[in-house]
Enzyme design. Structure first.
Site, PDB file in Angstrom:
ATOM      1  N   HIS A 399      27.531  27.392   8.487  1.00 12.40           N
ATOM      2  CA  HIS A 399      26.456  26.531   8.977  1.00 12.40           C
ATOM      3  C   HIS A 399      26.940  25.574  10.059  1.00 12.40           C
ATOM      4  O   HIS A 399      26.131  24.954  10.760  1.00 12.40           O
ATOM      5  CB  HIS A 399      25.848  25.735   7.816  1.00 12.40           C
ATOM      6  CG  HIS A 399      24.361  25.581   7.905  1.00 12.40           C
ATOM      7  ND1 HIS A 399      23.687  25.517   9.108  1.00 12.40           N
ATOM      8  CD2 HIS A 399      23.404  25.470   6.941  1.00 12.40           C
ATOM      9  CE1 HIS A 399      22.399  25.377   8.880  1.00 12.40           C
ATOM     10  NE2 HIS A 399      22.196  25.349   7.582  1.00 12.40           N
ATOM     11  N   ASP A 403      22.797  28.415  12.844  1.00  9.56           N
ATOM     12  CA  ASP A 403      21.618  27.752  12.303  1.00  9.56           C
ATOM     13  C   ASP A 403      20.886  28.680  11.342  1.00  9.56           C
ATOM     14  O   ASP A 403      20.911  29.908  11.481  1.00  9.56           O
ATOM     15  CB  ASP A 403      20.668  27.353  13.434  1.00  9.56           C
ATOM     16  CG  ASP A 403      21.257  26.272  14.328  1.00  9.56           C
ATOM     17  OD1 ASP A 403      22.097  25.496  13.834  1.00  9.56           O
ATOM     18  OD2 ASP A 403      20.891  26.224  15.519  1.00  9.56           O
TER      19      ASP A 403
END
Length: 427
Positions: A399, A403
């Site tokens: 992450h 995204d």
């Protein structure tokens, strides 16, 4: 007589130290030139260290699990003549593979010179199904064999192994039972008997490397997973058709080469998934080449051989390369280069794939695509309930780089390609 001192060789790749994984000899053994003396573990692979001389082992330089610096004394061998008074290093490793003495999966025995085969080793001394080992000596065996022995109530240290380096195989357990060495007459009673035994397993070699990499990955990367359901009915029909028509001449296709093809196409629109993240330098490197790591389970742990330049491979070319790499990895023949350099990883548990999994990233990669098992389920298609073959993709992402929306769109792109397999071949 003289002494030939062998030092830990320079494995290459700038490695300053390696882990001594296992000895194939002990003090007092006679060895011949090119006989494998020890296995050492780098960050990427297990490496055989051969003997450059004939002689008798008089000293070992370390214990399994010990991290040794390149250039440190590995082993001393008594030889005829003056020996190497200047203590030369061992010759360059002649075979690079995964755990030859504790192989990943049913490791094939590599051919050795006849004299080497005849030289004494630390293998079992008994020629029958039963062998006497020291109480603290842990015989070589895969996890599956250990569980099998546990279920049968067999003390594994009493069973003679006929596999590489004396490794105990399933067949050895059957031979042990056939000769009446175990109490097979009361399996039901044994299943309910109290047990107080304990077994301590030293985490060394490949298992230690796997543990370190998994811990490092979970501590450094911000993992998140995304699961998508895919209808694989059409692609399974195509696969069956292609295997029936071309299987005999081109080889059988599994689902994996189709998934590799889907990855390659989807990555054209999502290049951020085919990347490596250097979190120390804070640099993301996106790569044009798609080097797909294919996670492969074996007796001593997980390996990830790499299908290089998947973007340039046909369906059958990918299938052949996946098969070759998987077999080499399981048989302990995969080279360091074949086990490194991936840009994205594909992992599958095959028929045991379950419904959902949460794969751990193969750092420094930022994406891993996990394949779950195929099951037939009733689905509603155009208002009708029909039986379809369904499969989940359980994938994980870093992450810090990827995204959530991009991850979902990426997997959905793969889904679209798999559900409409003709689009895999339309440019």
């Amino acid at each position: 007589m003289g002494t030939h001192v062998i030092k830990m060789p320079d494995i290459g790749e700038g490695i300053a130290e390696v882990e001594l994984s296992q000895w194939h000899v002990k003090v007092g053994d006679l060895v011949v030139e090119d006989q494998v003396l020890a296995d050492v573990m780098t960050d990427k692979a297990m490496v055989d260290i051969p003997s450059p001389v004939h002689g008798k082992v008089i000293a070992l330089g370390g214990q399994p699990g010990e991290v040794m610096a390149v250039g440190s004394v590995l082993i001393s061998i008594e030889v005829e003549g003056a020996g190497n008074l200047k203590e030369s290093a061992a010759p360059a490793p002649v075979a690079t593979k995964e755990a030859p003495a504790a192989p990943k999966v049913e490791a094939a025995v590599e051919s050795k010179p006849a004299a080497a085969a005849a030289a004494p080793r630390s293998a079992p001394v008994c020629q029958g199904p039963m062998v006497a080992r020291e109480a603290d000596e842990r015989p070589l065996a895969s996890p599956a064999v250990r569980k099998h022995a546990l279920d049968l109530g067999i003390q594994l240290r009493l069973v003679r192994g006929t596999g590489p380096a004396g490794r105990v195989l399933h067949e050895d357990l059957e031979a042990y039972l056939a000769q009446g060495q175990s109490n097979a007459s009361a399996p039901a009673a044994a299943a309910y008997a109290q047990r107080h035994d304990e077994e301590q397993i030293q985490v060394i070699g490949m298992r230690r490397k796997i543990a370190q990499r998994m811990q490092d990955a979970t501590q450094r990367a911000a993992h998140f997973s995304y699961v998508e359901e895919i209808d694989v009915t059409a692609i399974e029909e195509l696969r069956a058709h292609l295997n029936e028509k071309h299987g005999a001449s081109r080889g059988k296709l599994t689902l994996l080469p189709f998934l590799v093809r889907a990855l390659v196409i989807a990555l054209r629109d999502f290049p951020q998934m085919n990347a490596r993240y250097d979190d120390e330098a804070q640099v993301i490197t996106r790569l044009g080449a798609v080097h797909v790591g294919v996670a492969t389970q074996s007796d001593v742990g997980l390996m990830v051989p790499v299908v290089r330049h998947a973007e340039a491979r046909s369906l059958w070319d990918s299938a052949a390369e996946i098969s070759r790499l998987a077999n080499d990895a399981r048989n302990g023949k995969a080279s360091r280069d074949e086990l490194s350099g991936s840009t994205i990883t594909l992992t599958s548990l095959g028929a045991l794939g379950g419904i959902v999994s949460t794969p751990v990233l193969n750092l420094p990669e930022v994406a891993i695509v996990g394949v779950n098992k195929i099951v037939e389920r009733p689905m509603v298609v155009k208002g009708q309930v029909v039986i379809r073959k369904m499969m989940n993709l359980s994938s994980s992402f870093d992450h810090r780089v990827v995204d959530g929306m991009d991850a979902a769109l990426f997997i959905q792109a793969i889904r679209g390609l798999i559900e409409q397999p003709a689009t895999l071949f339309v440019e």
